[in-house]
Motif scaffolding. Structure first.
Motif, PDB file in Angstrom:
ATOM      1  N   TRP B  68       0.552  -1.192  -0.266  1.00 24.43           N
ATOM      2  CA  TRP B  68      -0.251   0.249  -0.370  1.00 24.43           C
ATOM      3  C   TRP B  68       0.884   1.212  -0.131  1.00 24.43           C
ATOM      4  N   LEU B  69       2.167   0.870   0.183  1.00 25.54           N
ATOM      5  CA  LEU B  69       2.850   2.141   0.482  1.00 25.54           C
ATOM      6  C   LEU B  69       3.810   2.228  -0.011  1.00 25.54           C
ATOM      7  N   PRO B  70       4.847   3.194  -0.672  1.00 25.71           N
ATOM      8  CA  PRO B  70       5.671   3.170  -1.599  1.00 25.71           C
ATOM      9  C   PRO B  70       7.363   2.775  -0.347  1.00 25.71           C
ATOM     10  N   ASN B  71       7.417   1.929  -0.860  1.00 20.14           N
ATOM     11  CA  ASN B  71       9.215   1.954   0.495  1.00 20.14           C
ATOM     12  C   ASN B  71       9.662   2.935   0.473  1.00 20.14           C
ATOM     13  N   GLN B  72       9.313   3.876  -1.304  1.00 22.07           N
ATOM     14  CA  GLN B  72      10.486   5.176  -0.911  1.00 22.07           C
ATOM     15  C   GLN B  72      10.173   6.202  -1.461  1.00 22.07           C
ATOM     16  N   LEU B  73       9.893   7.633  -1.280  1.00 22.81           N
ATOM     17  CA  LEU B  73       8.770   8.603  -1.666  1.00 22.81           C
ATOM     18  C   LEU B  73       9.940   8.743  -2.749  1.00 22.81           C
ATOM     19  N   ARG B  74       9.619   8.527  -4.465  1.00 25.13           N
ATOM     20  CA  ARG B  74      10.608   8.826  -5.999  1.00 25.13           C
ATOM     21  C   ARG B  74       9.622  10.010  -6.077  1.00 25.13           C
ATOM     22  N   TRP B  75      10.928  10.914  -5.954  1.00 22.49           N
ATOM     23  CA  TRP B  75       9.447  11.385  -7.050  1.00 22.49           C
ATOM     24  C   TRP B  75      10.404  11.743  -9.030  1.00 22.49           C
ATOM     25  N   GLU B  76      10.974  10.799  -9.324  1.00 18.22           N
ATOM     26  CA  GLU B  76      11.465  10.493 -10.400  1.00 18.22           C
ATOM     27  C   GLU B  76      10.770  10.228 -12.055  1.00 18.22           C
ATOM     28  N   ASN B  77       9.091   9.726 -11.189  1.00 18.95           N
ATOM     29  CA  ASN B  77       8.186   9.125 -12.075  1.00 18.95           C
ATOM     30  C   ASN B  77       6.972  10.861 -12.820  1.00 18.95           C
ATOM     31  N   TYR B  78       7.665  11.907 -11.041  1.00 16.87           N
ATOM     32  CA  TYR B  78       6.854  13.196 -11.882  1.00 16.87           C
ATOM     33  C   TYR B  78       8.257  13.942 -12.704  1.00 16.87           C
ATOM     34  N   VAL B  79       9.140  14.173 -12.388  1.00 20.09           N
ATOM     35  CA  VAL B  79      10.306  14.513 -12.688  1.00 20.09           C
ATOM     36  C   VAL B  79      10.301  13.862 -14.453  1.00 20.09           C
ATOM     37  N   ASN B  80       9.757  12.008 -15.116  1.00 20.13           N
ATOM     38  CA  ASN B  80       9.688  11.670 -16.042  1.00 20.13           C
ATOM     39  C   ASN B  80       8.458  12.094 -17.005  1.00 20.13           C
ATOM     40  N   ALA B  81       7.641  12.399 -16.198  1.00 20.38           N
ATOM     41  CA  ALA B  81       6.135  12.578 -16.275  1.00 20.38           C
ATOM     42  C   ALA B  81       6.652  14.125 -16.753  1.00 20.38           C
ATOM     43  N   TRP B  82       6.407  14.948 -16.245  1.00 13.20           N
ATOM     44  CA  TRP B  82       6.899  16.230 -16.605  1.00 13.20           C
ATOM     45  C   TRP B  82       7.688  15.967 -17.951  1.00 13.20           C
ATOM     46  N   LYS B  83       8.516  15.812 -18.027  1.00 10.79           N
ATOM     47  CA  LYS B  83       9.498  15.395 -19.459  1.00 10.79           C
ATOM     48  C   LYS B  83       9.178  14.926 -20.663  1.00 10.79           C
ATOM     49  N   ALA B  84       8.317  13.650 -20.545  1.00 11.46           N
ATOM     50  CA  ALA B  84       7.862  12.828 -21.602  1.00 11.46           C
ATOM     51  C   ALA B  84       6.629  13.820 -22.504  1.00 11.46           C
ATOM     52  N   ALA B  85       6.153  14.669 -21.859  1.00  9.21           N
ATOM     53  CA  ALA B  85       4.654  15.373 -22.278  1.00  9.21           C
ATOM     54  C   ALA B  85       5.222  17.086 -21.739  1.00  9.21           C
TER      55      ALA B  85
END
Lengths: 313, 296
Positions: B68-85
């Motif tokens: 249910w919880l991520p084992n650490q808060l990774r912000w890279e998904n946000y960075v990747n999304a912001w960069k990809a589109a």
């Protein structure tokens, strides 16, 4: 204004009668209406007439249009190629409406439970309303992830916990429509809860007090007070629900694109496919006209219902 | 009279009248808290799952059993999304279009509402019926011809193509007209005596006095347009003209449907501003729906 001017106006045929009395104000009023009228003419009234005309044309872009009479309609109704998809989409549209009664029952129960003055009720109300304000496109993406067909999909991992085999959800022809319905209920419930709550709060307390004195229990009070008093609200929610499901488009386009095997192609989606994927403007227009007649009948029903308020005190 | 009835000893109040008598109140309150808590938790689970997934690494996203919880808060998904589109562009487009439509609708609706509420003119009833009749005509029915109009005007992939068709709104006219009708006649007469023109009366007196109705209307117009999907889907082709909703849809479908951590990060970016905005204006929004029944 001096005397000579008055006589001039009196004798001028164009300056007599209503023009003198109404002229300036009428002119100003139409100037005020003009922005709205222009937009309505170009993007509402003209399109309706155009759709009706185009529904009698064979018009497959980029080719030119030609008159075919009612052929589009007959091929929708019993043509060998188009009619199976058309009737399937009619059936799917009604299947999709199954969400309306489910939504209404749940929303009514939740609204009744929220209709008490206890601390913290506002938090619950916010929670129920959250899906409604979120855009359908975004929640569709989220629910695609919930319905993911692998075991790490949320619904599937729940099934594994319960010892049930994993499902393919949106990719399963038998489950795709129920999946859309479930998400639709989740998304639309908050709106119905707010409307039901407003309806509940408008019921005069005295009615409950009188019922109490007559010895009515919880169930009796619901049957004899709450339900009849709520009937205008219920009717309103029902009609709005039907109109909204007839127009449902976003979740279908994001999650299933009408598939698998056309089981989620509703009339509105079929219209889009005909016009914007196959470029059959005439065919698309005849579907639009059918949808228009359905919606018009329902909206008139709603006005009629609101007029009579369904229930009179 | 109501007062005496409600204050008689042993007589239940409204809320207990629905759910039971006073002695059971404490117990029933506890049960209701539990049930409501459980049901509302079910309702927010998709949001929790969206948030949680958006912080997970690819490995965590695709692992069973789920956590249910991520084992650490990774912000890279946000960075990747912001960069990809071009999400910044999508945000700007959505905001600009919704703002322009809201602003334009307030002007066109106030003008028309003023004519219907405070002026006498030939054909008033007919025009009013005509305006109301537009509410019976849905987007789908006008979709194909409206699209052909836009195509004829060469307005595909332009802001005007996304804004102009929505610059009239009969519901808005109706609601604002109701508000203008409630203004006292004497106010207008006094203004007229002082030589105030109609437009000035509308702008300086009528609009400020009916602010709550206008802001509720603005809210509906903005949210409805921000969330709209079908029209921007049909009239935009170029990526830089897409709105947030359409951008998100293509972002998910074009990437082949595997990077769920990144998609959920994108979904969070799309939903969070609206949710925050909702918390700011919650009261007027809910009241607006409850009194008018309008969602879009």
């Amino acid at each position: 204004m001096n005397d000579s001017q008055t006589t001039l106006i009196k004798t001028n045929p164009f300056q007599s009668g209503w023009w003198r009395r109404w002229g300036e104000e009428t002119f100003a009023a139409y100037a005020f209406l003009l922005p709205s009228i222009l937009v309505f003419i170009i993007f509402t009234f003209f399109p309706v007439i155009f759709s009706i005309v185009a529904s009698f044309l064979k018009w497959n872009l980029p080719y030119k249009a030609s008159f075919t009479g009612v052929e589009n309609y007959t091929s929708l109704i019993n043509g060998p190629v188009t009619s199976p998809i058309f009737w399937q989409s009619v059936g799917n549209t009604f299947y999709f409406m199954l969400g309306i009664p489910i939504n209404m029952i749940l929303a009514l129960f939740i609204a009744i439970s929220l209709n008490r003055r206890l601390p913290g009720v506002a938090i619950f109300r916010t929670a129920f309303f959250l899906p409604t304000i979120t855009s359908m496109a975004a929640v569709s993406v989220v629910w695609m992830w919930l319905y993911h067909p692998a075991d790490y999909g949320l619904f599937n991992s729940l099934l594994i916990e319960l010892g049930v085999p994993v499902q393919r959800w949106l990719r399963d022809p038998a489950l795709a429509m129920p999946c859309l319905i479930l998400m639709g209920v989740w998304h639309g419930m908050g709106y119905n809860i707010v409307i039901f709550l407003a309806g509940l709060q408008a019921i005069p307390r005295e009615l409950y007090e009188v019922a109490e004195i007559d010895g009515a229990g919880t169930l009796a009070k619901f049957i004899y007070v709450t339900w009849p008093q709520l009937s205008p609200t219920t009717f309103y929610i029902l009609v709005i629900g039907v109109i909204n499901s007839l127009q449902a488009f976003t979740e279908i386009d994001v999650m299933t694109q009408g598939g698998p095997l056309n089981v989620t192609t509703t009339l509105a989606y079929y219209l889009y496919q005909e016009a914007f994927q196959y470029f059959r403007i005439g065919m698309g227009s005849s579907v639009a006209v059918i949808l228009f007649i359905l919606l018009l009948a329902l909206t008139l029903l709603q006005f009629r219902g609101l007029e009579s308020k369904v229930y009179y005190e | 009279m109501n007062e005496t009835i409600t204050q008689l000893p042993g007589q239940p109040r409204m809320h207990t009248a629905i759910f039971g008598r006073r002695p059971q109140k404490a117990l029933s309150a506890g049960v209701w808290y539990l049930i409501l808590g459980f049901v509302s938790l079910l309702v927010v689970i998709p949001f929790i799952w969206m948030l949680s997934t958006s912080f997970k690494s690819a490995n965590e996203v695709f692992s069973y059993p789920i956590s249910w919880l991520p084992n650490q808060l990774r912000w890279e998904n946000y960075v990747n999304a912001w960069k990809a589109a071009p999400f910044a562009r999508y945000f700007f487009n959505s905001f600009f279009i919704a703002f322009a439509v809201t602003f334009g609708q307030l002007i066109s609706c106030s003008l028309a509402a003023f004519a219907f509420a405070r002026m006498n003119f030939k054909g008033k009833n007919f025009m009013f019926t005509l305006f109301l009749s537009t509410t019976m005509i849905s987007t789908q029915v006008t979709l194909i011809p409206s699209f052909l109009v836009i195509k004829y005007l060469n307005w595909q992939d332009t802001y005007q193509g996304l804004i102009v068709p929505f610059l009239a709104n009969a519901f808005g006219v109706f609601m604002i007209r109701q508000a203008f009708l409630s203004l006292p006649r004497e106010l207008e007469d006094a203004a007229k005596l002082d030589g105030c023109s109609r437009l000035r009366f509308l702008w300086q007196i009528a609009i400020p006095l009916t602010r709550p109705v206008l802001s509720a209307q603005a809210l509906f117009a903005f949210m409805g347009n921000w969330n709209s999907y079908l029209w921007p889907l049909v009239v935009t082709n170029r990526q830089e003209m897409r709105t947030l909703q359409i951008g998100l849809r293509y972002f998910v479908s074009q990437e082949g449907g595997t990077q769920w951590g990144v998609y959920m990060a994108a979904a969070v970016m799309v939903t969070i501003p609206v949710i925050l905005f909702y918390f700011l204006v919650q009261k007027s929004f809910v009241e607006g729906i409850a009194t008018t029944g309008i969602k879009r």
